[in-house]
Design a protein around this motif. Structure first.
Motif, PDB file in Angstrom:
ATOM      1  N   THR A 179     -20.280  30.977 -32.958  1.00 56.83           N
ATOM      2  CA  THR A 179     -20.440  29.558 -33.247  1.00 56.83           C
ATOM      3  C   THR A 179     -20.194  29.285 -34.724  1.00 56.83           C
ATOM      4  O   THR A 179     -20.676  30.016 -35.587  1.00 56.83           O
ATOM      5  CB  THR A 179     -21.858  29.096 -32.870  1.00 56.83           C
ATOM      6  OG1 THR A 179     -22.045  29.282 -31.465  1.00 56.83           O
ATOM      7  CG2 THR A 179     -22.070  27.635 -33.206  1.00 56.83           C
ATOM      8  N   LYS A 183     -13.135  27.494 -34.186  1.00 59.23           N
ATOM      9  CA  LYS A 183     -12.238  27.726 -33.052  1.00 59.23           C
ATOM     10  C   LYS A 183     -11.390  26.495 -32.729  1.00 59.23           C
ATOM     11  O   LYS A 183     -10.244  26.620 -32.308  1.00 59.23           O
ATOM     12  CB  LYS A 183     -13.066  28.170 -31.838  1.00 59.23           C
ATOM     13  CG  LYS A 183     -13.776  29.510 -32.037  1.00 59.23           C
ATOM     14  CD  LYS A 183     -14.478  29.987 -30.785  1.00 59.23           C
ATOM     15  CE  LYS A 183     -15.730  29.191 -30.483  1.00 59.23           C
ATOM     16  NZ  LYS A 183     -16.789  29.382 -31.501  1.00 59.23           N
ATOM     17  N   GLU A 184     -11.943  25.298 -32.939  1.00 56.38           N
ATOM     18  CA  GLU A 184     -11.153  24.093 -32.665  1.00 56.38           C
ATOM     19  C   GLU A 184      -9.996  23.959 -33.640  1.00 56.38           C
ATOM     20  O   GLU A 184      -8.916  23.480 -33.279  1.00 56.38           O
ATOM     21  CB  GLU A 184     -12.037  22.847 -32.730  1.00 56.38           C
ATOM     22  CG  GLU A 184     -11.277  21.583 -32.350  1.00 56.38           C
ATOM     23  CD  GLU A 184     -12.168  20.369 -32.128  1.00 56.38           C
ATOM     24  OE1 GLU A 184     -11.632  19.243 -32.089  1.00 56.38           O
ATOM     25  OE2 GLU A 184     -13.397  20.544 -32.008  1.00 56.38           O
ATOM     26  N   ALA A 203      -9.566  17.205 -27.174  1.00 54.59           N
ATOM     27  CA  ALA A 203     -10.631  18.217 -27.176  1.00 54.59           C
ATOM     28  C   ALA A 203     -11.851  17.681 -26.462  1.00 54.59           C
ATOM     29  O   ALA A 203     -12.183  16.491 -26.556  1.00 54.59           O
ATOM     30  CB  ALA A 203     -10.988  18.608 -28.610  1.00 54.59           C
ATOM     31  N   ASN A 205     -15.982  19.138 -25.515  1.00 47.19           N
ATOM     32  CA  ASN A 205     -17.005  20.184 -25.561  1.00 47.19           C
ATOM     33  C   ASN A 205     -17.705  20.224 -24.213  1.00 47.19           C
ATOM     34  O   ASN A 205     -18.482  19.321 -23.872  1.00 47.19           O
ATOM     35  CB  ASN A 205     -18.000  19.894 -26.688  1.00 47.19           C
ATOM     36  CG  ASN A 205     -18.970  21.037 -26.913  1.00 47.19           C
ATOM     37  OD1 ASN A 205     -19.401  21.710 -25.967  1.00 47.19           O
ATOM     38  ND2 ASN A 205     -19.314  21.283 -28.153  1.00 47.19           N
ATOM     39  N   PHE A 246      -7.981  21.057 -25.172  1.00 47.27           N
ATOM     40  CA  PHE A 246      -8.847  22.110 -25.698  1.00 47.27           C
ATOM     41  C   PHE A 246     -10.217  21.997 -25.046  1.00 47.27           C
ATOM     42  O   PHE A 246     -10.918  21.002 -25.225  1.00 47.27           O
ATOM     43  CB  PHE A 246      -8.976  21.989 -27.217  1.00 47.27           C
ATOM     44  CG  PHE A 246      -9.942  22.967 -27.817  1.00 47.27           C
ATOM     45  CD1 PHE A 246      -9.833  24.329 -27.566  1.00 47.27           C
ATOM     46  CD2 PHE A 246     -10.964  22.532 -28.647  1.00 47.27           C
ATOM     47  CE1 PHE A 246     -10.728  25.235 -28.120  1.00 47.27           C
ATOM     48  CE2 PHE A 246     -11.860  23.422 -29.212  1.00 47.27           C
ATOM     49  CZ  PHE A 246     -11.743  24.772 -28.948  1.00 47.27           C
ATOM     50  N   ASP A 248     -13.605  23.344 -25.271  1.00 46.10           N
ATOM     51  CA  ASP A 248     -14.538  24.109 -26.087  1.00 46.10           C
ATOM     52  C   ASP A 248     -15.781  24.437 -25.264  1.00 46.10           C
ATOM     53  O   ASP A 248     -16.164  23.675 -24.379  1.00 46.10           O
ATOM     54  CB  ASP A 248     -14.911  23.302 -27.332  1.00 46.10           C
ATOM     55  CG  ASP A 248     -15.529  24.179 -28.403  1.00 46.10           C
ATOM     56  OD1 ASP A 248     -15.515  25.411 -28.256  1.00 46.10           O
ATOM     57  OD2 ASP A 248     -16.011  23.623 -29.411  1.00 46.10           O
ATOM     58  N   GLU A 249     -16.403  25.556 -25.578  1.00 45.28           N
ATOM     59  CA  GLU A 249     -17.582  26.047 -24.847  1.00 45.28           C
ATOM     60  C   GLU A 249     -17.320  26.070 -23.342  1.00 45.28           C
ATOM     61  O   GLU A 249     -18.109  25.567 -22.536  1.00 45.28           O
ATOM     62  CB  GLU A 249     -18.821  25.207 -25.179  1.00 45.28           C
ATOM     63  CG  GLU A 249     -19.231  25.274 -26.637  1.00 45.28           C
ATOM     64  CD  GLU A 249     -19.472  26.711 -27.127  1.00 45.28           C
ATOM     65  OE1 GLU A 249     -19.709  27.601 -26.291  1.00 45.28           O
ATOM     66  OE2 GLU A 249     -19.405  26.928 -28.344  1.00 45.28           O
ATOM     67  N   SER A 287      -8.798  27.254 -24.380  1.00 43.47           N
ATOM     68  CA  SER A 287     -10.243  27.255 -24.190  1.00 43.47           C
ATOM     69  C   SER A 287     -10.911  28.155 -25.219  1.00 43.47           C
ATOM     70  O   SER A 287     -10.271  29.013 -25.831  1.00 43.47           O
ATOM     71  CB  SER A 287     -10.598  27.725 -22.771  1.00 43.47           C
ATOM     72  OG  SER A 287     -10.109  29.038 -22.537  1.00 43.47           O
ATOM     73  N   ALA A 288     -12.216  27.947 -25.393  1.00 44.34           N
ATOM     74  CA  ALA A 288     -12.964  28.755 -26.351  1.00 44.34           C
ATOM     75  C   ALA A 288     -14.435  28.734 -25.982  1.00 44.34           C
ATOM     76  O   ALA A 288     -14.918  27.809 -25.319  1.00 44.34           O
ATOM     77  CB  ALA A 288     -12.782  28.220 -27.771  1.00 44.34           C
ATOM     78  N   THR A 289     -15.151  29.747 -26.419  1.00 43.27           N
ATOM     79  CA  THR A 289     -16.599  29.788 -26.263  1.00 43.27           C
ATOM     80  C   THR A 289     -17.170  30.884 -27.140  1.00 43.27           C
ATOM     81  O   THR A 289     -16.466  31.829 -27.509  1.00 43.27           O
ATOM     82  CB  THR A 289     -17.015  30.035 -24.799  1.00 43.27           C
ATOM     83  OG1 THR A 289     -18.438  29.919 -24.680  1.00 43.27           O
ATOM     84  CG2 THR A 289     -16.593  31.401 -24.330  1.00 43.27           C
TER      85      THR A 289
END
Length: 461
Positions: A179, A183-184, A203, A205, A246, A248-249, A287-289
């Motif tokens: 965190t 990442k964004e 994007a 979340n 995107f 996120d999480e 994607s991201a987390t």
């Protein structure tokens, strides 16, 4: 007219090369021909080629009827490529074939056909692809290529290199990282360096949207789909059409939304809530987390098939504590960004502040550094920011001498804080940290945090 030296052809086929006798004549006329068996193998050839554009033949003749045409659409690179489909007589009666040719290909040929026709069609496909590549190539200046990403450490240079390689592809990208690491920003850089840069970057979340609203946020809804749905609303997928979405999480995405996302990645279509029409959307998913997705898959909280679809290209955003001199560079950037927001114009950092910044473990990464500098600019009494203004006293910074020590100190701090918040219930604490209960016990043992020593706790639950 395309110069002979520039003509290059990629043929995607599982059949014997002699099945296309025209290619022998084309090779004699100066074409350089590559044969591959799958669409995904085209990416490596494109990476090695210095051509502006290439022609391509995608062989759709499938005597066993086993070809997954939706997978072909998903995995076939389109930038720099002028595709021509090779089909058997009668295959145009198939809806899947028609859609593939319509959405991906410049033209099609029905095999067998005259050799001269094949070369002529491929020549036109190459010409159109060349014109398209010249008109759509990104023109982002080098100094702006990575947007707000700052740093020149080896870790960041390696990340920049991976972003440049990943950007031209159509494949989904997964960005792992703690965190607050940015990442964004990496996702936005991928978008701006891609051929989709002229289209939207959207994007969302997934951890900030209530689960019962996630479907409508992602896929939209029709009028009357539920109480209060007075008019049609487009979801994030449609808003990002032709661009990049995107997520996120992504580890917090509900299971029903995971199923809908998987269907889109497989077929390229969505359905609005309350609707029945399949809507084609051209979106690249990034994607991201901060969660461990592999652990989430093992625990049944995340679909394994979706995980493999999302992680075609995997990037790792480095934590701030591993980035060396980037930390001071980011601190100076934050000072310039926030200077003037307080009552006093700050002149810079004191020596004690610089030492503290370098020694501190930064468990909250870049986000924490920005926050501490902003707070210091507003609250500092002098003209130079001190370690006390940053909330990092010499005692907190002093013991940290090496990267390994900084990492250990950060882990102990984060685990202790999480245990206190969860009343020392290990299961709840592990869930908050995004790790398994077994992993948490392993870390506690590694740092000597036993049940009777963690902040004086008598029982961890």
């Amino acid at each position: 007219m395309i110069a002979t030296r520039a003509r290059e052809l990629i043929v995607v086929t599982t059949r014997f090369n002699a099945d296309f006798p025209a290619f022998a004549a084309m090779a004699a006329h100066g074409w350089r021909i590559h044969f591959v068996s799958t669409p995904t193998a085209v990416e490596s050839l494109l990476a090695k080629s210095n051509r502006k554009a290439l022609a391509g033949v995608i062989d759709l003749r499938d005597p066993q009827g086993q070809t997954d045409y939706a997978a072909y659409i998903q995995n076939l690179p389109r930038e720099r490529m002028g595709w021509v489909a090779a089909i058997d007589p009668g295959q145009l009666e198939s809806k899947h074939i028609r859609h593939l040719i319509r959405d991906v290909c410049f033209d099609f040929i029905t095999v067998p056909c005259p050799d001269s026709t094949i070369e002529s069609v491929l020549g036109h496909a190459l010409g159109v692809a060349t014109l398209h590549s010249e008109s759509t190539r990104p023109t982002v200046p080098e100094e702006q290529a990575f947007g707000g990403m700052i740093g020149s450490s080896p870790e960041m240079r390696a990340l920049y290199k991976l972003i440049r390689r990943a950007a031209p592809s159509l494949a989904p990208v997964y960005i792992a990282g703690e965190t607050g690491t940015g990442k964004e920003l990496a996702a936005a850089a991928i978008h701006h360096l891609s051929h989709r840069s002229a289209f939207p970057f959207v994007a969302i979340n997934c951890g900030a949207i209530p689960q019962h609203l996630m479907q409508s946020e992602l896929f939209g809804y029709e009028r009357g789909a539920f109480t209060g749905a007075q008019q049609r609303k487009l979801g994030r997928f449609e808003l990002a059409n032709k661009g990049t979405l995107f997520l996120d999480e992504i580890g917090d995405l509900p299971l029903d939304s995971q199923a809908s996302l998987l269907r889109f990645l497989q077929e390229g279509f969505i359905e609005r809530l309350g609707g029945t029409d399949a809507i084609r959307v051209d979106v690249r998913v990034v994607s991201a987390t901060h969660h461990d997705l592999e652990a989430a898959v093992a625990a049944g909280r995340f679909r394994a098939d979706l995980y493999h679809r999302l992680c075609v290209i995997r990037l790792k955003q480095p934590p701030l504590r591993s980035r060396g001199d980037d930390i001071l560079q980011l601190a100076e950037h934050a000072l310039k960004l926030y200077n003037g927001t307080g009552q006093t114009q700050m002149k810079g950092f004191s020596n004690c502040a610089l030492k503290a910044i370098q020694a501190y473990a930064w468990p909250g990464n870049v986000r924490e550094l920005l926050n501490r500098v902003h707070q210091a600019v507003v609250m500092a009494e002098g003209r130079y920011i001190t370690s006390k203004d940053l909330g990092i006293d010499d005692g907190a910074a002093g013991p940290v001498q090496t990267l390994a020590a900084a990492r250990d100190a950060a882990e102990v701090q984060v685990i202790n804080s999480a245990l206190r918040r969860n009343l020392y219930r290990v299961g709840h604490c592990a869930k908050e940290l995004g790790i398994s209960r077994i992993t948490l016990y392993r870390l506690m043992k590694q740092h000597g945090l036993r049940a009777d020593t963690v902040d004086g706790a008598a029982e961890l639950g």
